[in-house]
Design a protein around this motif. Structure first.
Motif, PDB file in Angstrom:
ATOM      1  N   HIS A 172      44.786  39.824  41.072  1.00  0.00           N
ATOM      2  CA  HIS A 172      43.488  40.132  40.456  1.00  0.00           C
ATOM      3  C   HIS A 172      42.814  38.862  39.937  1.00  0.00           C
ATOM      4  O   HIS A 172      42.421  38.781  38.769  1.00  0.00           O
ATOM      5  CB  HIS A 172      43.673  41.130  39.306  1.00  0.00           C
ATOM      6  N   LYS A 173      42.654  37.905  40.789  1.00  0.00           N
ATOM      7  CA  LYS A 173      42.072  36.622  40.367  1.00  0.00           C
ATOM      8  C   LYS A 173      40.635  36.744  39.884  1.00  0.00           C
ATOM      9  O   LYS A 173      40.128  35.857  39.201  1.00  0.00           O
ATOM     10  CB  LYS A 173      42.145  35.629  41.527  1.00  0.00           C
ATOM     11  N   GLN A 174      39.973  37.851  40.236  1.00  0.00           N
ATOM     12  CA  GLN A 174      38.584  38.008  39.840  1.00  0.00           C
ATOM     13  C   GLN A 174      38.434  38.300  38.347  1.00  0.00           C
ATOM     14  O   GLN A 174      37.335  38.224  37.801  1.00  0.00           O
ATOM     15  CB  GLN A 174      37.910  39.118  40.659  1.00  0.00           C
ATOM     16  N   ILE A 175      39.535  38.653  37.680  1.00  0.00           N
ATOM     17  CA  ILE A 175      39.472  38.954  36.248  1.00  0.00           C
ATOM     18  C   ILE A 175      39.434  37.652  35.453  1.00  0.00           C
ATOM     19  O   ILE A 175      40.319  36.805  35.587  1.00  0.00           O
ATOM     20  CB  ILE A 175      40.685  39.802  35.806  1.00  0.00           C
ATOM     21  N   SER A 178      42.594  35.640  33.896  1.00  0.00           N
ATOM     22  CA  SER A 178      43.799  36.210  34.511  1.00  0.00           C
ATOM     23  C   SER A 178      44.953  35.226  34.563  1.00  0.00           C
ATOM     24  O   SER A 178      46.124  35.623  34.528  1.00  0.00           O
ATOM     25  CB  SER A 178      43.484  36.718  35.916  1.00  0.00           C
ATOM     26  N   SER A 207      34.412  35.106  31.117  1.00  0.00           N
ATOM     27  CA  SER A 207      33.455  35.974  31.812  1.00  0.00           C
ATOM     28  C   SER A 207      33.829  37.442  31.629  1.00  0.00           C
ATOM     29  O   SER A 207      32.967  38.330  31.669  1.00  0.00           O
ATOM     30  CB  SER A 207      33.414  35.625  33.306  1.00  0.00           C
ATOM     31  N   TYR A 208      35.135  37.716  31.425  1.00  0.00           N
ATOM     32  CA  TYR A 208      35.581  39.089  31.214  1.00  0.00           C
ATOM     33  C   TYR A 208      35.074  39.599  29.857  1.00  0.00           C
ATOM     34  O   TYR A 208      34.621  40.747  29.746  1.00  0.00           O
ATOM     35  CB  TYR A 208      37.096  39.164  31.288  1.00  0.00           C
ATOM     36  N   SER A 298      34.567  48.298  38.553  1.00  0.00           N
ATOM     37  CA  SER A 298      35.515  47.195  38.400  1.00  0.00           C
ATOM     38  C   SER A 298      36.944  47.708  38.386  1.00  0.00           C
ATOM     39  O   SER A 298      37.839  47.143  39.023  1.00  0.00           O
ATOM     40  CB  SER A 298      35.207  46.436  37.110  1.00  0.00           C
ATOM     41  N   ASP A 301      38.101  48.673  41.804  1.00  0.00           N
ATOM     42  CA  ASP A 301      38.394  47.477  42.590  1.00  0.00           C
ATOM     43  C   ASP A 301      39.791  46.952  42.269  1.00  0.00           C
ATOM     44  O   ASP A 301      40.590  46.660  43.175  1.00  0.00           O
ATOM     45  CB  ASP A 301      37.339  46.411  42.291  1.00  0.00           C
ATOM     46  N   GLN A 305      43.359  47.106  44.678  1.00  0.00           N
ATOM     47  CA  GLN A 305      44.182  45.949  45.029  1.00  0.00           C
ATOM     48  C   GLN A 305      45.667  46.251  44.794  1.00  0.00           C
ATOM     49  O   GLN A 305      46.529  45.879  45.598  1.00  0.00           O
ATOM     50  CB  GLN A 305      43.743  44.730  44.208  1.00  0.00           C
TER      51      GLN A 305
END
Length: 351
Positions: A172-175, A178, A207-208, A298, A301, A305
């Motif tokens: 979950h690199k988009q978090i 993370s 950003s989270y 979110s 998503d 994953q």
């Protein structure tokens, strides 16, 4: 069956989620739960009904029948069963019979309908996870409509995934933030019948945070936060967003930085597949439907994953486990502890 000893891998005497409340209507549906076909529908008074899903006459799926009042009429030969399961009418005999189809105790606690598939005499409603402890359907909290996903993998793979959050930095690199999970210290605790894993994390505004709380809640410097995972049982696990404990230069934590819980609701479908229900609950930005939708998207998503990873593992698991011993490391401590808790439950049922 991996990772448990014995032929059986799921615990029968638990309250499991059968469906999200709005999935059950006056149009019957069938759902496989703990390896059994279960017919689900609502009686005319709105109460949910759960019945074994195959007609005992020729094992025709009852979901292909129709409701007659509160009863289900089989679509093959017309055998009719009231909501208690009693066979009340057989057309060829113009009568009922002494047969009673199996039904299951159900309890609706929005947003879920719960089912007990073990010994019906043990079906105590108080054993359902305490909603007050998890901020679900409580005053001062809100949640978006739950998600229902399907895993082509055994339920324990999902539990392992949730108890070891080091995967967050890689899957979950988009978090935002993370990477903090990759080598986080973990504090373990057993209390109130639960097993808890708490990860203290030092975090700046990310950003989270911006996504959750909005730019108006922004702080400068580092915050001390906690990521909390609570295992209530094989059917329910919560993980938290960044629970802010303190912030450099602040006497107290600003009110806008409230708690967020991720709900992981797990119901075995078969020995090799799982129903995965989920939602989030929060105590901030309560009247913000746009945030509801963004959180749901979110969340979907991220959970997708995890599902993809688990499906890939299950596809080769049996051969892999037979070929070589599983490598367990320090970050597996919580998962191994929870496996032991579930094994003890299985052993008690087998005794």
């Amino acid at each position: 069956m991996y990772p448990f000893q014995g032929e059986k891998s799921f615990v029968a005497n638990r309250w499991y989620v059968a469906a999200v409340s709005d999935e059950i209507t006056r149009t019957p549906i069938e759902r496989t739960l703990l390896d059994l076909p279960v017919l689900l529908y609502r009686a005319e008074d709105g109460s949910p009904v759960a019945m074994y899903g195959l007609c005992p006459h020729r094992y025709f799926p009852l979901v292909k029948g129709q409701l007659v009042g509160d009863a289900i009429q089989c679509g093959y030969h017309g055998f009719t069963f009231d909501k208690s399961g009693k066979c009340v009418f057989i057309p060829t005999q113009n009568s009922g019979s002494g047969y009673t189809q199996r039904t299951f105790p159900v309890v609706e606690k929005a947003p879920f309908v719960w089912i007990w598939m073990g010994d019906a005499e043990l079906a105590d409603e108080s054993l359902i996870v305490d909603y007050a402890a998890i901020g679900l359907s409580q005053p001062g909290w809100t949640h978006p409509r739950p998600i229902h996903l399907h895993l082509k993998g055994r339920y324990q793979l999902l539990i392992d995934n949730l108890m070891d959050l080091t995967h967050v930095a890689f899957i979950h690199k988009q978090i935002g933030g993370s990477e903090a999970f990759a080598n986080a210290k973990v504090i373990y605790e057993e209390a109130d019948g639960c097993f808890k894993a708490t990860r203290p994390l030092a975090m700046p505004w990310t950003s989270y945070h911006d996504f959750l709380y909005g730019p108006e809640a922004r702080f400068e410097g580092m915050s001390q936060t906690e990521s909390r995972t609570v295992f209530f049982g094989p059917e329910y696990i919560t993980t938290s967003g960044p629970v802010t404990v303190s912030i450099e230069g602040y006497d107290t934590v600003p009110e806008g930085l409230g708690r967020l819980f991720f709900h992981h609701v797990i119901t075995p479908e078969t020995e090799h597949s799982t129903h995965y229900f989920g939602t989030t609950s929060r105590e901030f930005r309560l009247d913000d439907p746009a945030l509801d939708e963004m959180l749901r998207e979110s969340d979907l998503d991220v959970r997708t994953q995890d599902v993809e990873a688990i499906d890939a593992i299950e596809a080769r698991l049996e051969k892999a486990a037979a070929r070589e011993r599983e490598l367990l490391v320090r970050s597996d401590t919580a998962a191994v502890k929870v496996r032991g808790i579930i094994q003890a439950m299985l052993d008690r049922e087998a005794a």
